[in-house]
Design a protein around this motif. Structure first.
Motif, mmCIF file in Angstrom:
data_model
loop_
_atom_site.group_PDB
_atom_site.id
_atom_site.type_symbol
_atom_site.label_atom_id
_atom_site.label_comp_id
_atom_site.label_asym_id
_atom_site.label_seq_id
_atom_site.Cartn_x
_atom_site.Cartn_y
_atom_site.Cartn_z
ATOM 1 N N SER A 1 4.223 -1.506 -7.521
ATOM 2 C CA SER A 1 5.411 -1.401 -6.697
ATOM 3 C C SER A 1 6.377 -2.631 -7.511
ATOM 4 O O SER A 1 6.011 -3.640 -7.543
ATOM 5 C CB SER A 1 5.131 -1.757 -5.352
ATOM 6 O OG SER A 1 6.401 -1.494 -4.656
ATOM 7 N N GLY B 1 0.830 -1.211 -0.085
ATOM 8 C CA GLY B 1 0.128 0.147 0.095
ATOM 9 C C GLY B 1 0.760 1.373 0.230
ATOM 10 O O GLY B 1 2.087 1.190 -0.087
ATOM 11 N N ASP B 2 0.202 2.529 0.078
ATOM 12 C CA ASP B 2 0.675 3.773 -0.253
ATOM 13 C C ASP B 2 1.778 4.072 1.029
ATOM 14 O O ASP B 2 2.976 4.551 0.876
ATOM 15 C CB ASP B 2 -0.227 4.737 -0.145
ATOM 16 C CG ASP B 2 -0.908 4.863 -1.581
ATOM 17 O OD1 ASP B 2 -0.592 4.209 -2.384
ATOM 18 O OD2 ASP B 2 -1.983 5.411 -1.679
ATOM 19 N N GLU B 3 1.439 3.332 2.170
ATOM 20 C CA GLU B 3 2.535 3.913 3.335
ATOM 21 C C GLU B 3 3.807 3.165 3.144
ATOM 22 O O GLU B 3 4.872 3.699 3.278
ATOM 23 C CB GLU B 3 1.686 3.367 4.562
ATOM 24 C CG GLU B 3 2.461 3.644 5.784
ATOM 25 C CD GLU B 3 1.882 3.438 7.080
ATOM 26 O OE1 GLU B 3 2.708 3.203 8.157
ATOM 27 O OE2 GLU B 3 0.642 2.733 7.134
ATOM 28 N N GLN C 1 4.969 2.181 0.517
ATOM 29 C CA GLN C 1 5.507 2.626 -1.029
ATOM 30 C C GLN C 1 6.390 4.118 -0.599
ATOM 31 O O GLN C 1 7.401 4.197 -1.170
ATOM 32 C CB GLN C 1 4.530 2.596 -2.045
ATOM 33 C CG GLN C 1 5.278 3.321 -3.270
ATOM 34 C CD GLN C 1 6.187 2.030 -3.922
ATOM 35 O OE1 GLN C 1 5.810 1.062 -3.981
ATOM 36 N NE2 GLN C 1 7.384 2.769 -4.179
ATOM 37 N N ASN C 2 5.639 4.706 0.113
ATOM 38 C CA ASN C 2 6.340 6.042 0.506
ATOM 39 C C ASN C 2 7.510 5.730 1.383
ATOM 40 O O ASN C 2 8.532 6.465 1.164
ATOM 41 C CB ASN C 2 5.349 6.938 1.196
ATOM 42 C CG ASN C 2 4.269 7.592 0.312
ATOM 43 O OD1 ASN C 2 4.406 7.651 -0.702
ATOM 44 N ND2 ASN C 2 2.885 7.772 0.787
#
Length: 255
Positions: A169, A116-118, A120-121
């Motif tokens: 990703s 998820g985005d968290e 990936q960041n």
């Protein structure tokens, strides 16, 4: 000198599938493991310590049974480094470096952003943070081998389904551009691509949809070396069989 890199997806699981019985056939000097998925006391037991090797581990302190790296070595190191100075990365058990004179052998497990985005960041943050550290290693004059699961493919030849994964990703343009910086601008060497310029082998397959049987894979496991070691790259091999993990062991022989 022979070095193996292998994401075990749980070292105890891989051992139960025969990995440590198979390993002596490679006659490796160093075996770099990622995703040990255990605490050190669970790994430092006779059945997980192959004869002739000394074992070093760096497990995750943030979450038990998560991440973790290890190295089996035939030589006693001069120095053992278990982190790079940034707690969010180090405490997930992602870096283990053994030093032998001017040679560094590293087992690294780079974060995945697939959940998820968290995450990936976090992966992007790690890319930005670690780049100057890689630059410092280049400037140090050390001979460095960074083994591990980098969780990024570099080119179309490194993934079966290139087009359909451009927004996923591990195949994002920003991630591949970062490897361009390492390999093209900085001069780090992708050992496999140097030895097999046209190779289309993979080191990881999804456990869904019979991906391995159909060889729908990704090459995300690397041995990345300093330019000083480029002339010493002799041969390499990926071992998709037997199956010890969703990843395949990757062997490089150095002259």
């Amino acid at each position: 000198m022979k070095i193996v890199s292998f994401n075990a997806n749980g070292l105890r699981s891989a051992a139960n599938k025969g990995f440590l019985e198979w390993l002596p056939g490679l006659d490796a000097d160093f075996v770099c493991i990622q995703e040990t998925k255990a605490q050190e006391h669970q790994l430092r037991v006779p059945e997980l310590l192959p004869p002739g090797y000394t074992a070093f581990f760096r497990d995750a302190s943030t979450k038990k049974g998560y991440s973790g790296v290890g190295i089996y070595t035939r030589r006693e190191p001069d120095e053992v480094i278990t982190g790079l100075g940034w707690e969010p990365f180090d405490e997930e058990g992602r870096w283990l470096e053994l030093r032998f004179g001017k040679l560094s052998v590293v087992s690294m497990y780079f974060p995945s952003g697939s959940s998820g985005d968290e995450r990936q960041n976090f992966k992007f943050a790690c890319m930005d943070w670690i780049l100057p550290i890689f630059d410092a290693y280049l400037a140090s004059g050390r001979d460095v081998v960074i083994c591990g699961d980098w969780n990024i493919v570099h080119t179309r030849k490194d993934i079966r389904n290139w087009t359909s994964n451009q927004k996923n990703s591990g195949c994002l343009p920003q991630e591949r551009a970062w490897l361009d910086l390492l390999f093209h601008d900085r001069g780090w060497v992708d050992s496999y691509r140097h030895l097999r310029p046209d190779g289309e082998d993979y080191t990881w397959w999804s456990q869904r949809g019979a991906a391995r049987a159909k060889n729908v894979g990704w090459r995300i496991d690397y041995q990345v070396v300093t330019p000083s070691l480029r002339p010493r790259l002799k041969s390499c091999a990926i071992f998709p069989e037997p199956r010890f993990s969703d990843h395949a062991p990757y062997l490089v022989e150095y002259e």
